[in-house]
Every structure is written in structure tokens, then in C-alpha cells.
Scaffold this motif. Structure first.
Motif, PDB file in Angstrom:
ATOM      1  N   CYS A 286      -0.140   7.994   4.506  1.00 35.24           N
ATOM      2  CA  CYS A 286      -0.449   7.600   5.483  1.00 35.24           C
ATOM      3  C   CYS A 286       1.228   6.780   6.402  1.00 35.24           C
ATOM      4  O   CYS A 286       1.563   5.962   5.307  1.00 35.24           O
ATOM      5  CB  CYS A 286      -1.137   6.853   4.892  1.00 35.24           C
ATOM      6  N   SER A 287       1.316   6.404   7.240  1.00 37.34           N
ATOM      7  CA  SER A 287       2.439   5.710   7.424  1.00 37.34           C
ATOM      8  C   SER A 287       2.394   4.422   7.903  1.00 37.34           C
ATOM      9  O   SER A 287       2.972   3.446   7.228  1.00 37.34           O
ATOM     10  CB  SER A 287       2.843   5.803   8.881  1.00 37.34           C
ATOM     11  N   ARG A 288       1.162   3.986   7.927  1.00 33.58           N
ATOM     12  CA  ARG A 288       0.776   2.116   7.439  1.00 33.58           C
ATOM     13  C   ARG A 288      -0.951   2.049   7.066  1.00 33.58           C
ATOM     14  O   ARG A 288      -1.730   2.090   8.009  1.00 33.58           O
ATOM     15  CB  ARG A 288       0.714   1.841   8.990  1.00 33.58           C
ATOM     16  N   PRO A 289      -0.932   2.501   5.847  1.00 30.61           N
ATOM     17  CA  PRO A 289      -2.247   2.110   5.140  1.00 30.61           C
ATOM     18  C   PRO A 289      -3.033   1.235   5.102  1.00 30.61           C
ATOM     19  O   PRO A 289      -2.312   0.234   5.074  1.00 30.61           O
ATOM     20  CB  PRO A 289      -1.611   2.510   4.015  1.00 30.61           C
ATOM     21  N   ALA A 290      -3.748   0.885   5.219  1.00 35.40           N
ATOM     22  CA  ALA A 290      -5.007  -0.410   5.395  1.00 35.40           C
ATOM     23  C   ALA A 290      -5.314  -0.527   3.973  1.00 35.40           C
ATOM     24  O   ALA A 290      -6.210  -0.330   3.490  1.00 35.40           O
ATOM     25  CB  ALA A 290      -6.501   0.260   6.462  1.00 35.40           C
ATOM     26  N   TRP A 291      -4.464  -1.439   4.010  1.00 40.60           N
ATOM     27  CA  TRP A 291      -4.350  -2.085   2.049  1.00 40.60           C
ATOM     28  C   TRP A 291      -5.857  -2.791   1.810  1.00 40.60           C
ATOM     29  O   TRP A 291      -5.876  -3.811   2.837  1.00 40.60           O
ATOM     30  CB  TRP A 291      -3.850  -2.425   1.086  1.00 40.60           C
TER      31      TRP A 291
ATOM     32  N   GLY B  24      -2.512  -4.300   6.590  1.00 44.17           N
ATOM     33  CA  GLY B  24      -1.221  -3.521   6.933  1.00 44.17           C
ATOM     34  C   GLY B  24      -0.229  -3.375   5.241  1.00 44.17           C
ATOM     35  O   GLY B  24       0.670  -2.995   5.120  1.00 44.17           O
ATOM     36  N   ARG B  25      -0.255  -4.612   4.662  1.00 42.27           N
ATOM     37  CA  ARG B  25       0.796  -4.951   3.595  1.00 42.27           C
ATOM     38  C   ARG B  25      -0.073  -4.333   2.339  1.00 42.27           C
ATOM     39  O   ARG B  25      -1.277  -5.820   1.737  1.00 42.27           O
ATOM     40  CB  ARG B  25       1.111  -6.482   3.877  1.00 42.27           C
ATOM     41  N   PRO B  26       0.505  -4.432   1.228  1.00 42.63           N
ATOM     42  CA  PRO B  26      -0.746  -4.208   0.477  1.00 42.63           C
ATOM     43  C   PRO B  26      -0.682  -5.774  -0.383  1.00 42.63           C
ATOM     44  O   PRO B  26      -1.499  -5.825  -1.508  1.00 42.63           O
ATOM     45  CB  PRO B  26      -0.020  -3.038  -1.474  1.00 42.63           C
ATOM     46  N   ASP B  27       0.320  -6.261  -0.338  1.00 39.73           N
ATOM     47  CA  ASP B  27      -0.302  -8.226  -1.225  1.00 39.73           C
ATOM     48  C   ASP B  27       1.377  -8.993  -0.597  1.00 39.73           C
ATOM     49  O   ASP B  27       1.355  -8.042   0.150  1.00 39.73           O
ATOM     50  CB  ASP B  27       0.751  -7.639  -2.853  1.00 39.73           C
TER      51      ASP B  27
END
Lengths: 386, 380, 157
Positions: A227-232, A383-386
Motif C-alpha cells: 500500500c502506497s499510503r497505509p492507514a496505521w 498516515g504515519r506509523p508513529d
């Protein structure tokens, strides 16, 4: 915390009052295949399946046994989550646990409800057999009681409530899946629609829809690859409260379970000013008044200011925090799927696949689930994992 | 699993034909308090709760609602798996492994006596092809039994031996509902329900509840001197339409047990497991399930039993508690098996204790003829 | 989705549900309904820890997670804390038939109780209903030992 987990695909059926062209299992299949297509995966890529619905509405026992096949559960780890109105979000949270626990690389969650197959008002009436069953007027009666308390306590007006309905049904026009799409709805029409239970009019209440919604989770490595932009998933919190309507005063104003779940979730992500920090919110609004009450409970504004948020248009598509670009639950309500739809719509905004309902530059999304004032789920996607 | 989940508290009710002398909330409050006391924890220590129940068996919608107060879920996280109690244990285990909870209470309750259990099981079948035929768990199981017995030349007397073993062993289990000296003649002379299943081949209708306390590895070590660890776990669901399945095979159970063995590092279940608690609602199922879990070759379930391998003193005792034949609180059953497995591994199974039990298997099933299967391995 | 004329041709298979249940009332509901039937008294139960008087009575105070204690009479007068007037047809779970509408419904705090109970109000006109209005339970002459023994709450001044 467990391993980083993201939503990499979503899929929904066309939701409407009667999907007579499909049975329950086929309805599930429609959502599941749409999600697989969105994630560019095949059913072989899915390790575990979670189903969510309110089984008694269709008069089923263990519907996961039959409908699971529609979600590709054949020869896989699968079970069903059922927690009333929150089923769809609780199922989504369970799917997240499946992957975040490290036991599964991928998981698919399908929330579904086919109200037209059963008798929802009979199902709703089957509450406490000793007490409520004789006197309660199911969800609408309970809502209306709470609204009277809420209006007295917080001074919200009928017009403000009607504005929520107008906003929702107009937003729904941008959502090809939505059940009630009303581009020209006015405040006057809402307030002139039939009275269901004073002061709640038909157009202020959610409909009953047939529909299903699927989301696909993946662990960090796969999510980044697929996925180019995963929803974390940054937070997933559930809180429960007393079930007797009369044991908590001012249910709508106080909504302890939602406030506490939000407090914990905000702390996990470091949210201090939700109205500013979130880019989109998809919140479970069973009726218009609840949406205003949730603004206050979720800290978008101070108590008594929920009505002003609507008056000032802050939660419209072009406002500071668009709330329910999808049209929300009052536009589309297949109960077991309603929570899953909130999560999917939230993820969709991060994926940038919102089409006409896309909010620009979405990074942080708030998602909530709700069940009869006792249960609340809160998820924060980013959009960011952390 | 990098980190293990510990089971630090267990409790179960006595299984009875009818607990209508107690409200469901009273029963559940009792087991919850006992499980917490067993774990040495209080409600404040519990982070999350998972319940298991099914609306139609409870006769009310969103039936976990009624348990919120008595499972201590006020302002805590509660979720419900609408199925077998072992499914709820899976959810509880994942809650801990992903770091969302350090201490999770898992509760399962069912009152078979409240409604009509077989009538309700008709509503598990798809409403288009199977439900209108009047299929229920009993009639569908009879189809499976005949097919299995024909294929492997198993007799009704063979199945009766399963009942004899279980009801005799159940006399060591104070929680059992049915426990008595039993002969194959007794079983053979009991009324025919659905050929070849007779009354005594079938589990009774029961009321009961179970609760367990799960803890993260760190918390389990801190709170308990002898936590029992979940070493392996597998779950698998196969096809729903009976006609899509070869009912004498059970790919779901084979796959679920294989996964649990792999996680637990088990190569030879007969040698490495010290006992198994198996959810068999009908006598033939105990034979079929033991084969599918690889305890013996296909069709050898009865030989395995006749050789005494599954007796309480055998190489791999199966259901020293008496199993479901001795008490069957429908959706609780899998959690009952897990509680029994934990008691055995702790060495606290009293008269039904298997000598030197260190590793045990708990099995649960959901749906018809073993469509959904759960296997958990616990050990110290 | 299929076109309408195609939809017309599809079968609908009716399945009717008839299941019977026997709900065990347990000690607390049993005593509550017995007292109401035999002596016409409405009883609440007091939490031994927080002291809240809970109606309907229940064995456990969820807030404190302890067994509840003494029984105390509450009502029959009380105060409306929330109200509505139900206009649409709802199925009365006890009869399986829709209740005549519109009818008044309220959350009533019985005198002496902490919690409110949901019940039917004699007054059904939303213009005449208000929060804080005083009401009193009207019981059936021939009581059967269930919640239907309270017919409704009448308005008092």
C-alpha cells in the motif's frame, strides 16, 4: 505495544433498504471481494477473518458459520464479534488485534447486516425480558428520552439538530455507497418530517439498511509493500458502561464510555486539541442529537458549544474538522457494518481514495463506534506509523 | 509466539440440568469472583474482558449486555465473541499479545435449559437450503455418525464404549452433571434419538459458566508462582453446507491441531501430550476428533480407546473429566475443556488428576459437525 | 444490483421463528415482583458500598463490583427526569403486538431511588410533559408478578 498494523484495503456494498438480489452470505462476499480488489490481494493472502453483526436481527445463531464463506473464511481462522451497535468497530478492533499480536500477517474484518431479512424492531424489543421488553420503545424511545435530558441540560435546539441531518444527507451524495442521499434537503423539511418520538423526527434518525463493509489489515512489512499510503492504527480503545438506561444520568451529555475511551486514545497518540489535530472524523451518529453530543464528549468543543459547531459550519466538508464526509450512520445504517464503515471511511481518507468525499491532505483520523449508550469504541488512524 | 500468555486463574460452576434457581447474573458473578480470587487479582487489576455467548441461546439481543455489571466491565474494555468460549480465549490471548491488555478476564455462560437447544441449533443452518429441512445439531450429527461408522466399520457398541469411559470417569469430577457406573448395555438400551445416536450417546442439556484470567508473560510471572502457559493455539473453519464436506474427514480440525502443535513444538502428540480435553457432543465425535488430531490413524479411534490409551491411566487420557457427555453448557463447552486442562497441568484436578500432567490439549468446536474448530495447548 | 423486473422474479423464502424461553428471574427480580404483586410496594436495593438505591434491584452493583445489600421501599411517587411521546408503532415485547400510539414514556426517579426507571406516562402530549413533573405509579388491581403490574405513571400536582 504490538507490531505496527495498518489498513491496506476497504470494500463496501451498495447500501440500501432492501438488497433482495443477494442473500446474507452473498452480501458479505460483495464487500469482501471489493476490499480484496482494493488491496490488490486474493483470498489466499488473508490469514484470518473476523465477522461482525447483530445476529438476532436476522434471527440467526452463529451466522459466521454460513456467511463466513462469503468472507473467504473457508479453512481459515475465523470467528464473529457481536457487541450490539459497536459490533462493527469491535470487530475492526479484533481484526487489528489479530495482526498486531503477531499471530497473523493479514486479517479481514467484515461487518454486515441485512435488516430486510429479519424483523429488526422485534430484535430490538428483545432486551431485558423482565423489564425493558414490556415498556421500552426500542432504540428510538430510548434516544428520545435522552434527547429531552440533553436539550434541557445543554440548550441545543431543534434547528441545530436538523442542520446535522442536512449536512449528513448532503455529504452522502458524494458517497456512492450511501443509502440516503438528499442533495436538496432543508432544515424545514427535516423538522416537518413525521415525528417518531418527541422531539425526534424521522429525518433526524438513522435508517435501517442492508449492507456490508470489509477492511483488510496487514502487518508493517506487508503493509508498506502493498500500500502506497497505509492507514496505521494508532489507538483502539473500548469502554463499557451500565446497561440500565436509568443508572446513568443524562446519558447523552455524560456518555462516560465515549469520553473515557477518547481520553485514553488521545493520550496514546498525544492529541491535545482534537478539533485542530484531526483532519477527518467518522463518528457513529445514530441520530442527529447524538452527533452534537459527541462533539462535546470528544472534546471538539466545550460542553454547551456543540450546537455552535454546527451553526458555524466547522464540521462541514469545508470546515475545520469535516465530520462524517460519508454521510454517517444517519445516512447509512446496516448496524453490524455501521462501525466497520466508519473505520473503512476513515482509512479511505488516508488512502486518498475518497473520491468526491475526499478531504485534502488527511493524516490523522478519528473513528468512533457506539452501542445503546453503554458501549463506545474509539480508534485513531494515521498516515504515519508513529 | 515470542511472548507467552499465562492462565493464572480459573473457575467453573457445577454443570446442572437446570440452574433456574439462580439468575444468570448470579451464576456469572460467582465464577468471575472465583477466577479472580484464584488468580489473586481484583477488578482494578483487570484491563479487559472478553465474553462468549450467543443471542439465540440467551433469548435476547446483544446478550452480553446483561453481563456488564457482573463481569466487572463498567468503564473497562469488553468484547464478545458470539460463539464457543475457546474462541473468546483466542480473542483474549490476542488482546494481551498485541499489548492492549496485561490482564484479561474471559467469561462464558450458557443456559441450555432456558430454551430448546436443538430447536435453536436449527437456526445455525443457512435459511435457504438446510434450515427448512429441519436439520439441527442432532440430525446432522447422525448423518456424520453413519458415514463415519460405515467407512471405518465402527459399531454402535464401539460408540457406547466412549460413553462408558466418560460417564465412569465423570464420577471423579464433582462438577459433572451426569456421572455413573455405566455399561455398554445401558447405552445400547437407551432410547434411539436419531439413528445411530441414542439418548446416552448425546451430551445432556446443561447450564453452566466458566471464567479464566489471562495474563501477559511479565504479569503472569509477577502474580503467579505456577502460571500455566498457552503454548500453542489453532483455529480453523471449514465449509458450511454439509454436502460440500466429506463428513468423515475434518480438515478444519486437522489444520487447527497442526498449527497448535507447531507453535507448541509438538511432533508426536501421543508422546508429548499428557492428556486431552475434547469437545465431543456425541460419542462417535470423540473417536473422530482423536483421529483428526493425530492421536491415532484414521479409523483407529476405537482401537486406541479399546487399548486403554485414552483411559485415565492410558498413554493419552482423553476427557478424564467425563467430557461433554458428562455436561454440555452449549457455548461454554470449549472453555470448560480449557479449565479442566489447566487444573490438570496445575496438578489440582483432585480425583480425576492425571499423573505428572505437564502438557494438555483443550479442544472446542462451534457450528455443526465440527465446522469450526479450536485447539489450544497449555503447559507449565 | 439487478434491475427491478429481474428482482421481481427472485424467490423470497419465508422462515418463521417460534422459540420458547423460560428466563430465570433469580432472587432479586423474584422478590421485587412478589412484593409488588402481594403488597403493592415498589422496592429498590441499596449498594453496601456506594449507598445508591438501585431500581430495578439487582444482585451486584456494577460500579462497586460488590453484592448489593438491604431492600428499601421506593416511590410510588416520583419525578420525571426525561420524557418523550412515542408516535410510531412499536412492538410490545411481552405481547408481540404494536402498542397504540402516541403514548408518553419517561425516565422516572422514584422517591428514595438513585436510578430512574423507564415506564409509560399517562400524559402523552409532549407540550404538557416537562422535566421535573411529579408522577405516581398506578398499579393493576389483579397483579401477576411482572413489570406490567405497573400500568403507567399518572400526573400528580
Amino acid at each position: 505495544m504490538g507490531r505496527r498494523t495498518a489498513i491496506i484495503g476497504t470494500g463496501q456494498t451498495r447500501h440500501c433498504s432492501k438488497r433482495e438480489d443477494v442473500n446474507q452470505m452473498e452480501l458479505v462476499y460483495e464487500a469482501a471481494t471489493a476490499a480484496l480488489k482494493d488491496a490488490e490481494m486474493t483470498v489466499k493472502d488473508i490469514d484470518a477473518v473476523v465477522l461482525a453483526n447483530m445476529e438476532l436481527f436476522e434471527g440467526r445463531a452463529l451466522p459466521d458459520m454460513w456467511c463466513g464463506e462469503g468472507a473467504g473464511a473457508f479453512m481459515k481462522h475465523a470467528f464473529k464479534i457481536s457487541t450490539g451497535g459497536t459490533s462493527g468497530t469491535s470487530g475492526a478492533i479484533s481484526g487489528y488485534y489479530h495482526v498486531a499480536s503477531g499471530l497473523f500477517n493479514t486479517a479481514m474484518v467484515v461487518g454486515f447486516e441485512k435488516h430486510s431479512d429479519g424483523n429488526t424492531s422485534a430484535g430490538m424489543a428483545l432486551t431485558d425480558p423482565f423489564w425493558d421488553r414490556h415498556i421500552a420503545a426500542a432504540a428510538i424511545g430510548n434516544f428520545a428520552l435522552s434527547v429531552s435530558e440533553y436539550m434541557a441540560d445543554r440548550g441545543v435546539t431543534e434547528e441545530q439538530s436538523a442542520k446535522v441531518a442536512v449536512k449528513a444527507r448532503r455529504n452522502a451524495c458524494n458517497n456512492p455507497h450511501a443509502h440516503l442521499q438528499m442533495p436538496d434537503l432543508t432544515v424545514k423539511e427535516v423538522l416537518e418530517s413525521p415525528m417518531l418520538a418527541y422531539p425526534v423526527h424521522r429525518l433526524e434518525m438513522c435508517p435501517q439498511s442492508d449492507g456490508a463493509c470489509a477492511i483488510i489489515y496487514a502487518g508493517e512489512e506487508l503493509a508498506k509493500k502493498k500500500c502506497s499510503r497505509p492507514a496505521w492504527v494508532r489507538a483502539a480503545v473500548t469502554r463499557h458502561d451500565h446497561i440500565y438506561l436509568g443508572e446513568v444520568k443524562n446519558r447523552l451529555s455524560t456518555i462516560r464510555s465515549l469520553k473515557e475511551a477518547a481520553r485514553v486514545a488521545y493520550k496514546m497518540v498525544g492529541i491535545k486539541e482534537p478539533l485542530k489535530e484531526f483532519d477527518v472524523a467518522e463518528i457513529y451518529d445514530p441520530l442527529t442529537y447524538a452527533e452534537i453530543a459527541w462533539y462535546e464528549a470528544l472534546g471538539f468543543c466545550k460542553d454547551r458549544e456543540g450546537g455552535r459547531l454546527i451553526d458555524d459550519g466547522l464540521t462541514r466538508m469545508d470546515g475545520e474538522l469535516p465530520v462524517n464526509p460519508s454521510g454517517g450512520v444517519i445516512s447509512t445504517n446496516p448496524v453490524g457494518a455501521s462501525g466497520t464503515i466508519r473505520v473503512a471511511e476513515g482509512a479511505l481518507q488516508i488512502h486518498g481514495k475518497g473520491g468526491k468525499r475526499q478531504v485534502p491532505d488527511v493524516n490523522l483520523v478519528l473513528v468512533t463506534g457506539y452501542g445503546v449508550y453503554c458501549w463506545s469504541d474509539v480508534m485513531i488512524l494515521s498516515g504515519r506509523p508513529d | 509466539m515470542n511472548l507467552r500468555v499465562g492462565i493464572i486463574g480459573v473457575s467453573q460452576t457445577k454443570y446442572e440440568t437446570n440452574k433456574s434457581y439462580q439468575a444468570i447474573t448470579d451464576t456469572v458473578f460467582e465464577v468471575v469472583q472465583e477466577a479472580m480470587a484464584d488468580a489473586g487479582v481484583s477488578r482494578e487489576d483487570v484491563d479487559s474482558i472478553v465474553t462468549s455467548s450467543v443471542d439465540l441461546w440467551d433469548g435476547r439481543t446483544a446478550s452480553n449486555q446483561m453481563l456488564t455489571d457482573v463481569v466487572g466491565a463498567i468503564m473497562k474494555s469488553e468484547s464478545r465473541v458470539a460463539g464457543d468460549g475457546l474462541g473468546a480465549t483466542f480473542q483474549g490471548m490476542m488482546t494481551i499479545l498485541c499489548g492492549a491488555s496485561d490482564l484479561t478476564l474471559v467469561v462464558s455462560q450458557c443456559r441450555g435449559s432456558m430454551g430448546d437447544p436443538y430447536g435453536i441449533s436449527n437456526w445455525v443452518f443457512d435459511p435457504i437450503f438446510q434450515q427448512p429441512l429441519g436439520l439441527d445439531y442432532l440430525s446432522a450429527a447422525a448423518l456424520q455418525a453413519n458415514h463415519y461408522m460405515k467407512r471405518f466399520e465402527i459399531t454402535q457398541e464401539d460408540c457406547a464404549r466412549v460413553v462408558v469411559k466418560n460417564l465412569n470417569d465423570a464420577q471423579n469430577n464433582p462438577q459433572a452433571q451426569v456421572a455413573k457406573e455405566t455399561t455398554t448395555d445401558d447405552v445400547m438400551h437407551s432410547p434411539m434419538w436419531a439413528y445411530p445416536i441414542k439418548e446416552m450417546d448425546a451430551a445432556p442439556v446443561s447450564d453452566g459458566a466458566c471464567a479464566i484470567v489471562l495474563a501477559s508473560q511479565k504479569k503472569a510471572k509477577a502474580l503467579s508462582k505456577n502460571p500455566v502457559w498457552i503454548l500453542g493455539a489453532g483455529c480453523c473453519v471449514e465449509a458450511h453446507y454439509l454436502g460440500d464436506r466429506d463428513l468423515t474427514e475434518g480438515e478444519a480440525l486437522a489444520k487447527a491441531s497442526k498449527k497448535a502443535y507447531e507453535m507448541a513444538g509438538i511432533h508426536d502428540p501421543v508422546k508429548e501430550l499428557d492428556l486431552a480435553e475434547v469437545s465431543a457432543e456425541f460419542s462417535y465425535q470423540e473417536l473422530l476428533w482423536t483421529e483428526l488430531m493425530g492421536f491415532c490413524g484414521r479409523g483407529n479411534g476405537i482401537k486406541f480407546l479399546e487399548q486403554g490409551m485414552t483411559s485415565a491411566e492410558g498413554a493419552l487420557p482423553v476427557n478424564p473429566s467425563g467430557g461433554m457427555i458428562a455436561g454440555n453448557p452449549v457455548t461454554v463447552a470449549g472453555l470448560t475443556r480449557l479449565v479442566e486442562a489447566v487444573l490438570q497441568v496445575r496438578g489440582k484436578a483432585e480425583a480425576r488428576q492425571v499423573q505428572n500432567a505437564k502438557m494438555a490439549l483443550a479442544h472446542g468446536t462451534t457450528g455443526c459437525c465440527g465446522q469450526g474448530q479450536y485447539v489450544m495447548i497449555v503447559g507449565n | 444490483m439487478k434491475k427491478d423486473n429481474q428482482l421481481e422474479e427472485l424467490l423470497r423464502i419465508p422462515v418463521h421463528m417460534k422459540l420458547h424461553y423460560r428466563f430465570p428471574a433469580g432472587t432479586h427480580y423474584t422478590r421485587f415482583f412478589r412484593e409488588m404483586k402481594d403488597s403493592g410496594k415498589i422496592m429498590g436495593v441499596k449498594c453496601t458500598q456506594c449507598g445508591r438505591v438501585l431500581v430495578p434491584p439487582r444482585p451486584v452493583c456494577g460500579e462497586c463490583f460488590v453484592k448489593t445489600g438491604d431492600w428499601v421501599p421506593v416511590g410510588p411517587k416520583g419525578t420525571v427526569k426525561a420524557y418523550t411521546s412515542i408516535y410510531i408503532k412499536f412492538i410490545d415485547g411481552s405481547t408481540g403486538k404494536p402498542r397504540p400510539s402516541p403514548y408518553g414514556s419517561g425516565l422516572i426517579q422514584l422517591d428514595g431511588a438513585f436510578s430512574t426507571i423507564n415506564h409509560i406516562l399517562e400524559e402523552g402530549d409532549p407540550e404538557k410533559l416537562y422535566i421535573g413533573m411529579r408522577v405516581e405509579a398506578v398499579l393493576k388491581e389483579k397483579r401477576e408478578g411482572n413489570i406490567g403490574d405497573i400500568l403507567f405513571f399518572k400526573t400528580i400536582t
